[in-house]
Design a protein around this motif. Structure first.
Motif, short mmCIF file in Angstrom:
data_model
loop_
_atom_site.label_atom_id
_atom_site.label_comp_id
_atom_site.label_asym_id
_atom_site.label_seq_id
_atom_site.Cartn_x
_atom_site.Cartn_y
_atom_site.Cartn_z
N GLU A 117 2.88 1.42 -6.53
CA GLU A 117 2.36 2.04 -7.52
C GLU A 117 0.42 1.58 -7.56
O GLU A 117 -0.33 2.58 -7.93
N ASN A 118 0.29 0.56 -6.97
CA ASN A 118 -1.15 0.34 -6.73
C ASN A 118 -1.83 1.17 -5.88
O ASN A 118 -3.08 1.74 -6.20
N GLY A 121 -1.74 4.79 -7.14
CA GLY A 121 -2.14 4.98 -8.46
C GLY A 121 -1.48 5.55 -9.47
O GLY A 121 -1.77 6.54 -10.18
N THR A 194 0.76 14.48 -8.53
CA THR A 194 -0.10 13.28 -8.77
C THR A 194 0.09 12.41 -7.22
O THR A 194 -1.05 11.98 -6.92
N ARG A 198 -3.25 11.76 -4.73
CA ARG A 198 -3.53 10.58 -4.22
C ARG A 198 -3.60 10.43 -2.62
O ARG A 198 -4.55 9.85 -2.10
N ASN A 202 -6.88 9.51 -0.72
CA ASN A 202 -7.09 8.45 0.12
C ASN A 202 -7.69 8.71 1.69
O ASN A 202 -8.40 7.80 2.25
#
Length: 356
Positions: A117-118, A121, A194, A198, A202
């Motif tokens: 999750e980190n 995000g 989502t 991400r 990245n």
């Protein structure tokens, strides 16, 4: 003493005869060995046919049970949703992209939800719902052949003849292809966009690729600016030529100014040369502007099915996706066959128990 002279020749004939006899025996033994192998393979095949015939009912029952089990599990198990996007790589991001996807995939396998999750995000609930990540090149066989042909064009003619298509494919990495497809499987269908955004961010925010992008854009914009200035000068010079032609025509009382191109000796007027060069510059400017538009994104999405995904409960078997019914039918049939074969082998060994 003269009678003893022929004896060495007779000895040599005897030695050659023995040599040929030994060679003949060696070939006979080789052919017998090969024949015995084929004979044993044939007997094994016949035995296997009769073995399957003897237990065919058990194997069919195992297959039917597998189909029923697959239907039940398909109806009762939680649905798996799958979504994908196809990316175009404008830079050599392939290796980095594959490493990222494999990293996310390993985090899912290790159930390291907090790290997942980190790095992505996303919320904990969304991270927990993800089941798998996959990436593969989005390329057809025809496109691979075209890439092979393009590669051959870069080689010397003599060297190109030594390169085979299979060798080219073997030495080509999956991540080197420009178009890639990323697939996500999850329990929920509301977090695909989502996660995909991400993953793309990245890569686009990678410091190395951003520096390369900045350098390319600066260089391309300088080229475009130089061509634009050349076009302005070309237009000005062409206008001067046109005025000169009109003025010359007026002085000579000629109501129609003509520009003649002599094709025989491949000569032309200055106006025509300037016009041709102008067209070439404009075409080059269009190509540069297109390249600038491509370089504005390190990677970009060309197609997607990311909003809600589709249900995908298929199972992987020998590298192919099949329905749960076929999967469990094959698994139970194979397990039953192995169990029957093991029981028959044990019974065969027990026959030698009393002889030991």
């Amino acid at each position: 003493m003269s009678k003893d002279l022929p004896q060495p020749q007779q000895s040599e004939e005897v030695d050659l005869g023995q040599l040929f006899k030994l060679i003949g025996n060696a070939f006979n033994n080789l052919f017998r060995f090969i024949g015995s192998i084929f004979n044993k393979l044939f007997l094994a095949f016949v035995w296997l046919v009769f073995f399957v015939r003897k237990h065919v009912l058990k194997l069919v029952i195992a297959g039917v049970v597998g189909v029923v089990l697959g239907i039940v599990l398909e109806k009762t198990s939680e649905p798996v949703y799958k979504s994908y996007i196809t990316l175009k790589q404008n830079y050599d991001t392939g290796e980095n992209l594959y490493n990222d996807i494999n990293y996310y995939k390993n985090l899912v396998k290790q159930e390291d939800i907090s790290t997942l999750e980190n790095v992505l995000g996303i919320r904990t609930v969304e991270a927990e719902s993800i089941l798998d990540f996959q990436i593969e090149p989005a390329i057809s066989e025809n496109q691979k052949i075209k890439e092979f042909d393009d590669y051959l064009q870069t080689l010397d003619t003599a060297l190109a003849k030594t390169v085979e298509y299979k060798t080219f494919l073997k030495n080509t990495n999956d991540y080197s292809h420009q178009y890639q497809q990323i697939t996500i499987k999850a329990k929920e269908r509301n977090n695909f966009k989502t996660v995909f955004d991400r993953i793309i961010n990245n890569i686009n925010s990678n410091a190395y690729f951003k520096r390369e992008q900045e350098k390319d854009l600066i260089e391309l914009k300088k080229q475009a600016s130089a061509i634009s200035k050349s076009l302005i000068k070309s237009d000005t010079l062409l206008a001067v030529y046109q005025k000169a032609i009109v003025k010359s025509a007026e002085n000579n009382n000629d109501f129609q100014a003509q520009i003649t191109i002599e094709r025989g000796n491949k000569s032309s007027t200055k106006e025509f040369d300037l016009y041709t060069k102008d067209l070439e510059l404009r075409q080059e400017l269009v190509e540069i502007e297109r390249e600038i538009a491509d370089k504005e994104h390190v990677i970009e999405v060309t197609s997607s099915k990311q909003d809600s995904g589709t249900i995908d409960n298929k199972k992987e078997f020998l590298g192919k996706s099949i329905s749960p019914k076929k999967y469990y039918a094959l698994i139970l049939t194979i397990l039953t066959f192995i169990a029957l074969l093991t029981m028959n082998f044990v019974k065969f060994l027990e026959g030698y128990k009393d002889k030991i």
